[in-house]
Design a protein around this motif. Structure first.
Motif, mmCIF file in Angstrom:
data_model
loop_
_atom_site.group_PDB
_atom_site.id
_atom_site.type_symbol
_atom_site.label_atom_id
_atom_site.label_comp_id
_atom_site.label_asym_id
_atom_site.label_seq_id
_atom_site.Cartn_x
_atom_site.Cartn_y
_atom_site.Cartn_z
ATOM 1 N N LYS A 1 1.011 -1.269 -0.105
ATOM 2 C CA LYS A 1 0.015 -0.021 0.070
ATOM 3 C C LYS A 1 0.813 1.205 0.107
ATOM 4 O O LYS A 1 0.731 2.273 -0.806
ATOM 5 C CB LYS A 1 -0.825 -0.043 1.067
ATOM 6 C CG LYS A 1 -1.703 1.218 1.295
ATOM 7 C CD LYS A 1 -2.822 1.144 2.500
ATOM 8 C CE LYS A 1 -3.753 2.362 2.508
ATOM 9 N NZ LYS A 1 -4.620 2.006 3.825
ATOM 10 N N GLU A 2 1.988 1.372 0.842
ATOM 11 C CA GLU A 2 2.865 2.412 0.693
ATOM 12 C C GLU A 2 3.487 2.439 -0.522
ATOM 13 O O GLU A 2 3.840 3.842 -0.843
ATOM 14 C CB GLU A 2 3.698 2.162 1.998
ATOM 15 C CG GLU A 2 4.833 3.233 2.091
ATOM 16 C CD GLU A 2 4.256 4.681 2.692
ATOM 17 O OE1 GLU A 2 4.695 5.626 2.414
ATOM 18 O OE2 GLU A 2 3.233 4.576 3.145
ATOM 19 N N THR A 3 3.943 1.518 -0.942
ATOM 20 C CA THR A 3 4.491 1.650 -2.385
ATOM 21 C C THR A 3 3.833 2.247 -3.328
ATOM 22 O O THR A 3 4.297 2.900 -4.417
ATOM 23 C CB THR A 3 5.163 0.183 -2.804
ATOM 24 O OG1 THR A 3 6.046 -0.314 -1.783
ATOM 25 C CG2 THR A 3 5.690 0.279 -4.124
ATOM 26 N N LEU A 4 2.346 2.067 -3.507
ATOM 27 C CA LEU A 4 1.415 2.345 -4.389
ATOM 28 C C LEU A 4 0.716 3.116 -4.286
ATOM 29 O O LEU A 4 -0.273 3.696 -4.711
ATOM 30 C CB LEU A 4 0.525 0.993 -4.736
ATOM 31 C CG LEU A 4 1.362 -0.389 -5.284
ATOM 32 C CD1 LEU A 4 0.084 -1.452 -5.595
ATOM 33 C CD2 LEU A 4 1.833 0.173 -6.718
ATOM 34 N N LYS A 5 0.997 4.078 -3.102
ATOM 35 C CA LYS A 5 0.046 5.207 -2.528
ATOM 36 C C LYS A 5 -0.143 6.486 -3.708
ATOM 37 O O LYS A 5 -1.087 6.992 -3.622
ATOM 38 C CB LYS A 5 0.716 5.737 -1.291
ATOM 39 C CG LYS A 5 2.038 6.238 -1.445
ATOM 40 C CD LYS A 5 2.523 7.135 -0.024
ATOM 41 C CE LYS A 5 3.922 7.791 -0.098
ATOM 42 N NZ LYS A 5 4.264 8.205 1.013
ATOM 43 N N GLY A 6 0.921 6.587 -4.309
ATOM 44 C CA GLY A 6 0.928 7.487 -5.361
ATOM 45 C C GLY A 6 0.031 7.130 -6.597
ATOM 46 O O GLY A 6 -0.374 7.728 -7.560
ATOM 47 N N CYS A 7 0.117 5.771 -7.072
ATOM 48 C CA CYS A 7 -0.742 4.995 -7.982
ATOM 49 C C CYS A 7 -2.261 4.833 -7.712
ATOM 50 O O CYS A 7 -2.995 5.049 -8.619
ATOM 51 C CB CYS A 7 -0.114 3.921 -8.397
ATOM 52 S SG CYS A 7 1.521 4.013 -8.894
ATOM 53 N N LEU A 8 -2.522 4.512 -6.448
ATOM 54 C CA LEU A 8 -3.931 4.091 -6.388
ATOM 55 C C LEU A 8 -5.179 4.972 -6.628
ATOM 56 O O LEU A 8 -6.034 4.753 -6.940
ATOM 57 C CB LEU A 8 -3.896 3.501 -4.802
ATOM 58 C CG LEU A 8 -3.096 2.453 -4.305
ATOM 59 C CD1 LEU A 8 -3.217 1.979 -2.945
ATOM 60 C CD2 LEU A 8 -3.584 1.166 -5.277
ATOM 61 N N PRO A 9 -4.748 6.431 -6.195
ATOM 62 C CA PRO A 9 -5.912 7.421 -6.487
ATOM 63 C C PRO A 9 -6.337 7.368 -7.959
ATOM 64 O O PRO A 9 -7.328 8.162 -8.065
ATOM 65 C CB PRO A 9 -5.280 8.807 -6.017
ATOM 66 C CG PRO A 9 -4.096 8.386 -5.244
ATOM 67 C CD PRO A 9 -3.630 7.046 -5.692
ATOM 68 N N HIS A 10 -5.538 6.979 -8.657
ATOM 69 C CA HIS A 10 -5.524 7.132 -10.417
ATOM 70 C C HIS A 10 -6.352 5.819 -11.106
ATOM 71 O O HIS A 10 -6.544 5.625 -12.343
ATOM 72 C CB HIS A 10 -4.523 7.406 -11.004
ATOM 73 C CG HIS A 10 -3.824 8.679 -10.406
ATOM 74 N ND1 HIS A 10 -4.354 9.917 -10.519
ATOM 75 C CD2 HIS A 10 -2.642 8.592 -9.553
ATOM 76 C CE1 HIS A 10 -3.477 10.872 -10.011
ATOM 77 N NE2 HIS A 10 -2.731 10.092 -9.353
ATOM 78 N N ILE A 11 -6.464 4.660 -10.194
ATOM 79 C CA ILE A 11 -7.259 3.648 -10.834
ATOM 80 C C ILE A 11 -8.893 3.916 -10.912
ATOM 81 O O ILE A 11 -9.304 4.228 -9.903
ATOM 82 C CB ILE A 11 -7.060 2.446 -9.756
ATOM 83 C CG1 ILE A 11 -5.561 2.096 -9.666
ATOM 84 C CG2 ILE A 11 -7.853 1.173 -10.372
ATOM 85 C CD1 ILE A 11 -4.942 1.584 -11.112
ATOM 86 N N ARG A 12 -9.246 3.462 -11.773
ATOM 87 C CA ARG A 12 -10.835 3.846 -12.038
ATOM 88 C C ARG A 12 -11.611 2.664 -11.580
ATOM 89 O O ARG A 12 -12.075 1.861 -12.170
ATOM 90 C CB ARG A 12 -11.268 4.024 -13.709
ATOM 91 C CG ARG A 12 -10.219 4.872 -14.218
ATOM 92 C CD ARG A 12 -10.328 6.111 -13.916
ATOM 93 N NE ARG A 12 -9.056 7.129 -14.429
ATOM 94 C CZ ARG A 12 -9.242 7.851 -15.550
ATOM 95 N NH1 ARG A 12 -10.419 7.802 -16.424
ATOM 96 N NH2 ARG A 12 -8.111 8.372 -15.999
ATOM 97 N N TYR A 13 -11.814 2.529 -10.253
ATOM 98 C CA TYR A 13 -12.177 1.366 -9.498
ATOM 99 C C TYR A 13 -13.776 1.078 -9.932
ATOM 100 O O TYR A 13 -14.081 0.202 -9.719
ATOM 101 C CB TYR A 13 -12.386 1.642 -8.066
ATOM 102 C CG TYR A 13 -10.859 1.775 -7.546
ATOM 103 C CD1 TYR A 13 -10.135 0.567 -7.260
ATOM 104 C CD2 TYR A 13 -10.503 2.965 -6.956
ATOM 105 C CE1 TYR A 13 -8.790 0.617 -6.903
ATOM 106 C CE2 TYR A 13 -9.010 3.149 -6.794
ATOM 107 C CZ TYR A 13 -8.474 2.058 -6.581
ATOM 108 O OH TYR A 13 -7.033 2.094 -6.083
ATOM 109 N N PHE A 14 -14.476 2.204 -10.322
ATOM 110 C CA PHE A 14 -15.988 1.756 -10.533
ATOM 111 C C PHE A 14 -16.170 1.590 -12.014
ATOM 112 O O PHE A 14 -17.430 1.464 -12.418
ATOM 113 C CB PHE A 14 -16.788 3.258 -10.141
ATOM 114 C CG PHE A 14 -16.587 3.340 -8.642
ATOM 115 C CD1 PHE A 14 -17.429 2.661 -7.826
ATOM 116 C CD2 PHE A 14 -15.782 4.148 -8.047
ATOM 117 C CE1 PHE A 14 -17.345 2.682 -6.663
ATOM 118 C CE2 PHE A 14 -15.566 4.531 -6.656
ATOM 119 C CZ PHE A 14 -16.343 3.761 -5.799
#
Length: 502
Positions: free
Chosen positions: A230-243
């Motif tokens: 989670k810490e490694t991907l913290k910059g990437c996760l907000p840009h995933i289109r989860y919905f």
């Protein structure tokens, strides 16, 4: 009305560079004895470049009232600095005689010297005039565009390619080492032509690669393992289109990694599956704009049937055939069709089954040799037809010989035709001999005879073996040092056939 006489101004200042009256700065480029001293004027350079303004402020005058400037932190050639100094004085630049790689070096140096106008121009020039070369050098230059500031034009050029053909980067063998800001830039693109579930898989794969100690079996992961990811991907996760995930991808791909998501986001994802119209508080990014037209699929390479060379070797050889500046990185334009293999067909240059007989009247062939005892991989490209009947010299300017990189050879050696083109190929079938002039000579039984050799050639540009294994140019066969004679562990001959990549 204002009239501007820029041409005369440019010419006068350029003349001042040619005849540097009242110069007060010397700049040394290169190392002695091949260095060059440029005599220039501080007021011109510092008015054009913030870099030079700073350097002049910190550099005192010597006893002759001259500032002696060196630039140890900038890797710059005399050729490139000549282009830059002429631009600084006269506002003129000519790129016609520069190779693409030199233009890119010019861009990097201009950026370091803070020549913003030139940086923008060179990026635009490369994108508009050298797009094929930029694609060929994709991996190297794309990464550089994120390591060096102010290369937005080139960065956008590559991001547009990635958006249309995402496998270019996601299926690259160097994907795991992609800088984080480059990956985030890709994830932000609305037109990235990839299903969101697949994008998620690549992001997870990238994050795991950054943490090699994470267990390979997800069932053995602890809460701490998920926190690390989670810490490694913290910059990437907000840009995933989860919905935009399909319900199946949510279950199969997202649920196993739910611990790296915020609890409210994960709850909203579940809510949307069960009650699609239910209001949620999480940010819903717009779905990606997937084109209705089917995108070209990634070329599936024709398998390379070789016991000696790798696909990387084949790409390098293909780039030499096409006389490319840089090696192909994927999508080989040629099929390497195996004609002869020593362990299968025999090792004699002329027997009922081997080289001259099987290759008779075949043109555009590559012969590959693995040297017994040293592991060297030598070879040559013959664009002309093999002839099983006549002994003759053959003329071509397109043949070449080489030594391929191995664990003991860091970089491949390419030796092209240089002169005496009439002696490029020695087609001596009746004497059980075939050679590329004297640069690579194959004689008799390649496995047991130990008569093959390489020598300094008057036809090809450079030797393809180290000095200890090279036959002296003047020596007779009887006087060849035994270290220079070799036999082969294996050899292969391939016919080079073009592949339609469209």
């Amino acid at each position: 009305m204002t009239t501007k006489f820029f041409d005369r101004l440019s010419n006068d200042l350029s003349q001042l560079l040619e005849d540097p009256i009242d110069y007060n700065v010397t700049i040394e480029i290169g190392e002695a004895p091949n260095n060059q001293i440029f005599k220039v004027h501080s007021y011109i350079l510092q008015s054009r470049s913030p870099y030079f303004k700073y350097k002049f402020n910190e550099t005192p005058f010597n006893d002759d009232h001259i500032k002696v400037l060196t630039m140890p932190n900038i890797n710059i050639s005399i050729k490139i600095f000549n282009v830059i100094i002429k631009y600084i004085y006269g506002g003129i630049i000519s790129l016609e005689k520069l190779e693409n790689s030199s233009i890119f070096d010019l861009l990097i140096t201009s950026n370091e010297l803070e020549l913003d106008e030139l940086v923008e121009y060179l990026q635009t020039y490369l994108v508009n005039n050298c797009a094929s070369w930029l694609r060929l050098k994709f991996d190297q230059i794309y990464r550089t565009s994120y390591q060096v500031k102010n290369l937005e034009i080139i960065r956008n050029f590559y991001n547009d390619i990635i958006a249309k053909h995402p496998n270019t980067i996601f299926e690259s063998e160097n994907f795991h080492s992609l800088p984080e800001d480059a990956l985030i830039s890709i994830l932000k693109q609305d037109d990235l032509q990839l299903e969101e579930g697949k994008i998620w898989e690549y992001v997870i794969k990238w994050g795991k690669a950054k943490n090699s100690t994470l267990p390979t079996d997800l069932d053995k992961w602890t809460s701490d393992n998920f926190l690390i990811l989670k810490e490694t991907l913290k910059g990437c996760l907000p840009h995933i289109r989860y919905f935009s995930f399909s319900n199946e991808d949510v279950i199969k791909k997202l649920f196993p990694y739910q611990q790296i998501l915020e609890s409210k986001l994960f709850l909203d994802i579940n809510s949307k599956i069960m009650i699609p119209n239910m209001p949620i508080s999480s940010i819903v990014l717009p779905p990606r704009k997937i084109l209705n037209m089917r995108l070209p699929t990634r070329i599936t390479p024709i398998p390379l049937s070789s016991n000696i060379i790798t696909n990387e070797h084949a790409l390098e050889i293909s780039s030499w055939i096409d006389k490319k500046e840089s090696s192909y990185i994927e999508n080989n334009p040629y099929e390497f069709k195996l004609l002869v293999r020593g362990s299968r067909d025999g090792f004699d240059v002329k027997t009922i089954k081997t080289i001259y007989n099987i290759c008779d009247k075949v043109s555009k062939t590559i012969i590959i040799l693995k040297v017994e005892g040293t592991g060297e991989i030598l070879g040559g490209y013959n664009p002309l037809e093999w002839d099983n009947i006549n002994n003759q010299y053959k003329n071509t300017q397109d043949s070449f010989v080489f030594s391929l990189k191995t664990t003991s050879l860091k970089n491949s050696i390419l030796s092209r035709m240089e002169r005496n083109f009439n002696y490029a190929i020695h087609n001596y079938s009746r004497n059980s001999r075939f050679s590329f002039s004297n640069a690579l000579c194959l004689i008799g039984n390649l496995k047991t005879g130990k008569k093959c050799y390489c020598m300094v050639s008057s036809v090809y540009s450079k030797p393809i073996r180290s000095d200890e294994f090279i036959r002296p140019k003047e020596s007779l066969f009887s006087n060849i040092p035994k270290e220079a004679l070799f036999s082969v562990e294996e050899y292969e001959v391939f016919e080079i056939l073009p592949i339609d990549l469209n």
